[in-house]
Write a protein that holds these residues in place. Structure first.
Motif, mmCIF file in Angstrom:
data_model
loop_
_atom_site.group_PDB
_atom_site.id
_atom_site.type_symbol
_atom_site.label_atom_id
_atom_site.label_comp_id
_atom_site.label_asym_id
_atom_site.label_seq_id
_atom_site.Cartn_x
_atom_site.Cartn_y
_atom_site.Cartn_z
ATOM 1 N N GLY A 33 39.074 28.074 41.434
ATOM 2 C CA GLY A 33 38.344 27.972 40.172
ATOM 3 C C GLY A 33 38.756 26.708 39.436
ATOM 4 N N LEU A 34 37.761 25.988 38.931
ATOM 5 C CA LEU A 34 38.014 24.773 38.146
ATOM 6 C C LEU A 34 37.687 25.070 36.691
ATOM 7 C CD1 LEU A 34 36.217 22.137 40.411
ATOM 8 C CD2 LEU A 34 38.644 22.724 40.420
ATOM 9 N N TYR A 35 38.580 24.646 35.817
ATOM 10 C CA TYR A 35 38.411 24.900 34.385
ATOM 11 C C TYR A 35 38.711 23.618 33.618
ATOM 12 C CZ TYR A 35 38.951 29.773 35.777
ATOM 13 O OH TYR A 35 38.813 30.989 36.381
ATOM 14 N N ARG A 36 37.991 23.414 32.528
ATOM 15 C CA ARG A 36 38.329 22.317 31.621
ATOM 16 C C ARG A 36 38.835 22.942 30.325
ATOM 17 N NH1 ARG A 36 37.161 17.120 31.879
ATOM 18 N NH2 ARG A 36 35.407 17.383 33.292
ATOM 19 N N LEU A 54 35.750 37.237 41.199
ATOM 20 C CA LEU A 54 35.976 35.808 40.969
ATOM 21 C C LEU A 54 36.288 35.596 39.496
ATOM 22 C CD1 LEU A 54 33.177 34.157 43.151
ATOM 23 C CD2 LEU A 54 35.597 34.504 43.704
ATOM 24 N N LEU A 55 37.459 35.047 39.252
ATOM 25 C CA LEU A 55 37.885 34.831 37.864
ATOM 26 C C LEU A 55 36.995 33.805 37.169
ATOM 27 C CD1 LEU A 55 41.695 34.915 38.562
ATOM 28 C CD2 LEU A 55 40.342 36.660 37.410
ATOM 29 N N SER A 56 36.429 32.884 37.946
ATOM 30 C CA SER A 56 35.543 31.879 37.349
ATOM 31 C C SER A 56 34.270 32.521 36.783
ATOM 32 C CB SER A 56 35.178 30.806 38.378
ATOM 33 O OG SER A 56 34.541 31.402 39.497
ATOM 34 N N GLU A 57 34.037 33.797 37.125
ATOM 35 C CA GLU A 57 32.901 34.524 36.546
ATOM 36 C C GLU A 57 33.354 35.413 35.394
ATOM 37 O OE1 GLU A 57 31.073 36.550 39.844
ATOM 38 O OE2 GLU A 57 30.352 34.683 40.728
ATOM 39 N N GLY A 58 34.621 35.245 35.014
ATOM 40 C CA GLY A 58 35.195 36.040 33.935
ATOM 41 C C GLY A 58 34.985 35.397 32.578
ATOM 42 N N VAL A 65 41.850 33.167 30.978
ATOM 43 C CA VAL A 65 40.636 33.718 31.577
ATOM 44 C C VAL A 65 40.899 35.187 31.872
ATOM 45 C CG1 VAL A 65 41.252 32.964 33.954
ATOM 46 C CG2 VAL A 65 38.867 33.466 33.364
ATOM 47 N N GLU A 66 39.908 36.013 31.533
ATOM 48 C CA GLU A 66 40.002 37.451 31.754
ATOM 49 C C GLU A 66 39.102 37.837 32.910
ATOM 50 O OE1 GLU A 66 40.142 40.681 28.455
ATOM 51 O OE2 GLU A 66 38.053 40.536 29.120
ATOM 52 N N ALA A 72 42.254 41.921 33.871
ATOM 53 C CA ALA A 72 43.493 41.160 34.078
ATOM 54 C C ALA A 72 43.337 39.838 33.334
ATOM 55 C CB ALA A 72 43.718 40.899 35.557
ATOM 56 N N LEU A 73 44.464 39.326 32.812
ATOM 57 C CA LEU A 73 44.407 38.112 31.999
ATOM 58 C C LEU A 73 45.373 37.078 32.571
ATOM 59 C CD1 LEU A 73 43.095 37.152 29.264
ATOM 60 C CD2 LEU A 73 45.272 37.770 28.195
ATOM 61 N N PHE A 74 44.896 35.857 32.695
ATOM 62 C CA PHE A 74 45.713 34.786 33.279
ATOM 63 C C PHE A 74 45.685 33.548 32.399
ATOM 64 C CE2 PHE A 74 44.154 37.438 36.706
ATOM 65 C CZ PHE A 74 45.315 37.700 37.429
#
Ligand code: FES
Length: 106
Positions: A33-36, A54-58, A65-66, A72-74
């Motif tokens: 997952g890529l995040y800005r 997929l966390l990127s869909e969270g 990100v949840e 779950a929270l990261f």
């Protein structure tokens, strides 16, 4: 733990990644997952360790990100698990920007 092994791969155009919409890419069979966040790009393991989501869909909120399934929270910059149901920290990947591209080492 950041993966500093492997080679650099172009995974996306820099302008394609916005603060409110993560991207999911596949590298060598791994979903990443890529995040800005505050302008900086981060790459973390994309499959939630609890089950398959997929966390990127969270839900992204600042630096966290949840998971869309069981919450779950990261922490995005470090991959740290902030809610026990996440079970463990996420693997993080080195990222660099070159020529308008986002590169990830994996
Ligand atoms: S799959 Fe992510 S918390 Fe259950």
């Amino acid at each position: 733990m950041t993966d500093t092994e492997g080679t650099w791969h172009v995974v996306a155009r820099d302008e394609a990644l916005t603060e409110d919409q993560p991207l999911s890419v596949t590298l060598g069979g791994q979903r990443i997952g890529l995040y800005r966040v505050s302008g900086a790009v981060h790459a973390i393991e994309d499959v939630c360790p609890h089950a398959f989501a997929l966390l990127s869909e969270g839900f992204v909120d600042g630096e966290t990100v949840e998971c869309p399934l069981h919450e779950a929270l990261f922490h995005i910059p470090t991959g740290k698990c902030l809610r026990e149901i996440g079970q463990r920290d996420l693997k993080t990947y080195e990222v660099k920007i070159d020529g308008g591209n986002i590169l990830v080492r994996a």
